[in-house]
Write an enzyme that holds these catalytic residues in place. Structure first.
Site, PDB file in Angstrom:
ATOM      1  N   GLY A   1      43.114  43.432  45.644  1.00 31.91           N
ATOM      2  CA  GLY A   1      44.152  42.416  45.474  1.00 31.91           C
ATOM      3  C   GLY A   1      44.763  42.589  44.104  1.00 31.91           C
ATOM      4  N   HIS A   2      45.935  43.183  44.066  1.00 34.05           N
ATOM      5  CA  HIS A   2      46.615  43.382  42.789  1.00 34.05           C
ATOM      6  C   HIS A   2      47.755  42.378  42.680  1.00 34.05           C
ATOM      7  CE1 HIS A   2      45.096  47.824  42.704  1.00 34.05           C
ATOM      8  NE2 HIS A   2      44.141  46.939  42.513  1.00 34.05           N
TER       9      HIS A   2
ATOM     10  N   GLN B   1      39.504  48.218  42.681  1.00 33.52           N
ATOM     11  CA  GLN B   1      38.221  47.676  42.221  1.00 33.52           C
ATOM     12  C   GLN B   1      37.918  48.195  40.802  1.00 33.52           C
ATOM     13  OE1 GLN B   1      38.063  49.148  45.682  1.00 33.52           O
ATOM     14  NE2 GLN B   1      38.810  47.156  46.308  1.00 33.52           N
TER      15      GLN B   1
ATOM     16  N   SER C   1      41.879  37.098  44.388  1.00 25.63           N
ATOM     17  CA  SER C   1      43.226  37.151  44.962  1.00 25.63           C
ATOM     18  C   SER C   1      43.198  37.533  46.436  1.00 25.63           C
ATOM     19  CB  SER C   1      44.109  38.112  44.166  1.00 25.63           C
ATOM     20  OG  SER C   1      43.454  39.316  43.927  1.00 25.63           O
TER      21      SER C   1
ATOM     22  N   GLY D   1      49.881  38.833  28.884  1.00 27.19           N
ATOM     23  CA  GLY D   1      50.480  37.897  29.843  1.00 27.19           C
ATOM     24  C   GLY D   1      50.704  38.616  31.153  1.00 27.19           C
TER      25      GLY D   1
ATOM     26  N   ASP E   1      44.714  36.903  25.648  1.00 25.05           N
ATOM     27  CA  ASP E   1      45.373  35.610  25.425  1.00 25.05           C
ATOM     28  C   ASP E   1      44.648  34.463  26.128  1.00 25.05           C
ATOM     29  OD1 ASP E   1      46.501  37.293  27.641  1.00 25.05           O
ATOM     30  OD2 ASP E   1      47.359  35.361  28.226  1.00 25.05           O
TER      31      ASP E   1
ATOM     32  N   GLY F   1      43.334  43.568  35.935  1.00 22.08           N
ATOM     33  CA  GLY F   1      44.774  43.490  35.693  1.00 22.08           C
ATOM     34  C   GLY F   1      45.441  44.841  35.880  1.00 22.08           C
ATOM     35  N   LYS F   2      44.834  45.681  36.694  1.00 25.36           N
ATOM     36  CA  LYS F   2      45.383  47.028  36.941  1.00 25.36           C
ATOM     37  C   LYS F   2      46.786  46.966  37.532  1.00 25.36           C
ATOM     38  CE  LYS F   2      41.941  48.037  39.699  1.00 25.36           C
ATOM     39  NZ  LYS F   2      41.095  46.886  39.412  1.00 25.36           N
TER      40      LYS F   2
ATOM     41  N   GLY G   1      36.344  45.124  38.738  1.00 24.26           N
ATOM     42  CA  GLY G   1      37.604  44.831  39.425  1.00 24.26           C
ATOM     43  C   GLY G   1      38.332  43.674  38.759  1.00 24.26           C
ATOM     44  N   ASP G   2      39.580  43.458  39.180  1.00 22.36           N
ATOM     45  CA  ASP G   2      40.391  42.355  38.669  1.00 22.36           C
ATOM     46  C   ASP G   2      40.632  42.424  37.168  1.00 22.36           C
ATOM     47  OD1 ASP G   2      40.428  41.217  41.290  1.00 22.36           O
ATOM     48  OD2 ASP G   2      38.368  40.591  40.939  1.00 22.36           O
TER      49      ASP G   2
END
Ligand code: IMP
Ligand code: MG
Length: 382
Positions: A39-40, A201, A274, A373, A308, A14-15, A11-12
């Site tokens: 949490g997106h 997720q 998030s 970014g 980055d 950056g979907k 999960g997390d």
């Protein structure tokens, strides 16, 4: 063409940002799984919004919360209110399946109780009541959205739920009030045009293909998409992964860094949950894990995010194997073999190119997009 965006780690990845970018070329954005545990984080016109339940569309998309999604109406209403400031017509563009299962205070209480009982072996859930809603559903005592249209039926079902689960407090009036704010948005719409299925997720948190029992309780793999949306459709899978790995909650994590480097990644990447604000566990990219997730999800196109974040690190670790073959239910005490490469200053450096090549060689697949970014513009096709 329809697309599915899924996470290839825990999960997390950056979907949300990838969904937002691709939303421009799709008419519908559809959720088929997960719930308010998701949490997106995305930026709409420069304003940061965390989506938990409302699909991450932009100004023209129609948004459908499919039946595989678990709904908490308080959280949904808060989110609609926030998004309405950016998109005044968002509510008219939103559709909620009458088949969604409803999370009540009973399940949130059960979630906390089970975690307490497990003690040191607790999963570290988001506390949103996800697991208990699924288990109550399997026991055929969960509430669905369609139950809320008939107050008598709803109160009767709520009574049974409370009795079976040993929950004493009343929540019925509040829940109905909250539901009434969105009741006119309940509709399984006729869908035409290109669809983007927004996964939640990651593959490693799938209850049947992930690191059970340290998983979530609704499927995260794209093969669940038709089941969880009621939509029969072909689609291409976009698998999203970070240039390193994070995990929130407990469970095996072969490349975890419990040191200054882990702290540095957390700081540089803003790796805090998030939904819960918890610090995320951080570690090097894990290629055996990534290869497994690509296979399980049938990923067609790969998207790498947050490279980055590692800009300026002296050296970068890449896990290229374990002391035994990869086995998803046997990761607890594996020793990860880490290969170190020279760090990069920026994503134009040759060192970053070496990192990408190393990954592609191991997974035998090309990385098609690189995101560099948080804003939707900061993604390039290779
Ligand atoms: P639950 O989904 O709240 O039951 O939590 C089960 C596990 O999945 C915990 O380790 C959570 O931290 C993790 N989890 C659930 N949703 C997300 C998410 O959206 N991102 C990352 N981890 C999640
Ligand atoms: Mg998230």
């Amino acid at each position: 063409m329809n697309s599915a965006i899924v996470g290839l780690q825990w999960g997390d990845e950056g979907k949300g940002k990838v969904v937002q970018k691709f939303s421009r070329s799709h008419e519908w954005i559809v959720r088929f799984s997960g719930g308010p545990n998701a949490g997106h984080t995305v930026y709409h016109n420069g304003k940061k919004v965390v989506h938990h339940l409302v699909p991450t569309g932009t100004d023209k998309n129609k948004l459908f919360i499919g039946r595989g999604t678990l709904v908490n109406f308080d959280i949904l209403n808060d989110e609609i209110a926030k998004l309405s400031e950016i998109y005044p017509d968002i509510k008219e563009r939103l559709f909620i399946s009458e088949w969604c299962r409803v999370i009540t205070p009973v399940e949130r209480w059960q979630d906390a109780e089970i975690e307490k009982l497990k003690g040191a072996k607790s999963v570290g859930t988001t506390g949103m009541g996800i697991g208990p809603t699924i288990s109550n559903d399997a026991n055929r005592i969960a509430l669905h959205v369609f139950d809320l249209f008939d107050e008598r039926i709803f109160r009767e079902k709520a009574k049974l739920l409370k009795k079976f689960c040993g929950y004493q407090k009343d929540f019925e009036d509040d829940l109905l009030k909250s539901f009434n704010k969105v009741r006119e948005r309940v509709e399984d719409p006729k869908i035409s045009g290109d669809i983007l299925f927004e996964g939640t997720q990651g593959i490693m948190l799938d209850p049947m293909y992930g690191t059970y029992p340290y998983v979530t309780s609704t499927p995260t793999i794209p093969s669940y998409l038709s089941y969880g949306s009621g939509i029969k459709a072909g689609y291409e899978v976009f698998g999203v992964f970070k240039a390193y790995v994070t995990r929130v909650g407990a469970g095996p994590f072969p490349t975890e860094l419990n040191d200054d480097t882990g702290d540095a990644i957390r700081k540089s990447g803003g790796e805090f949950g998030s939904t819960t604000g918890r610090p995320r566990r951080c570690g090097w990219i894990d290629l055996p894990q990534l290869k497994y997730a690509i296979e399980i999800s049938n990923t067609d196109h790969l998207v790498m995010t947050k490279a980055d974040v590692l800009n300026g690190f002296d050296k970068i670790g890449v896990c290229v194997g374990y002391d035994r073959p990869f086995c998803v239910h046997d990761l607890e005490d594996v020793n990860a073999e880490i290969e170190y490469i020279k760090g990069w200053k920026n994503l134009e450096s040759s060192e970053f190119g070496d990192f990408v090549s190393l990954i592609e060689k191991y997974i035998q697949k090309r990385i098609d997009y690189i995101s560099f970014g948080p804003s939707e513009e900061e993604i390039k096709v290779r």
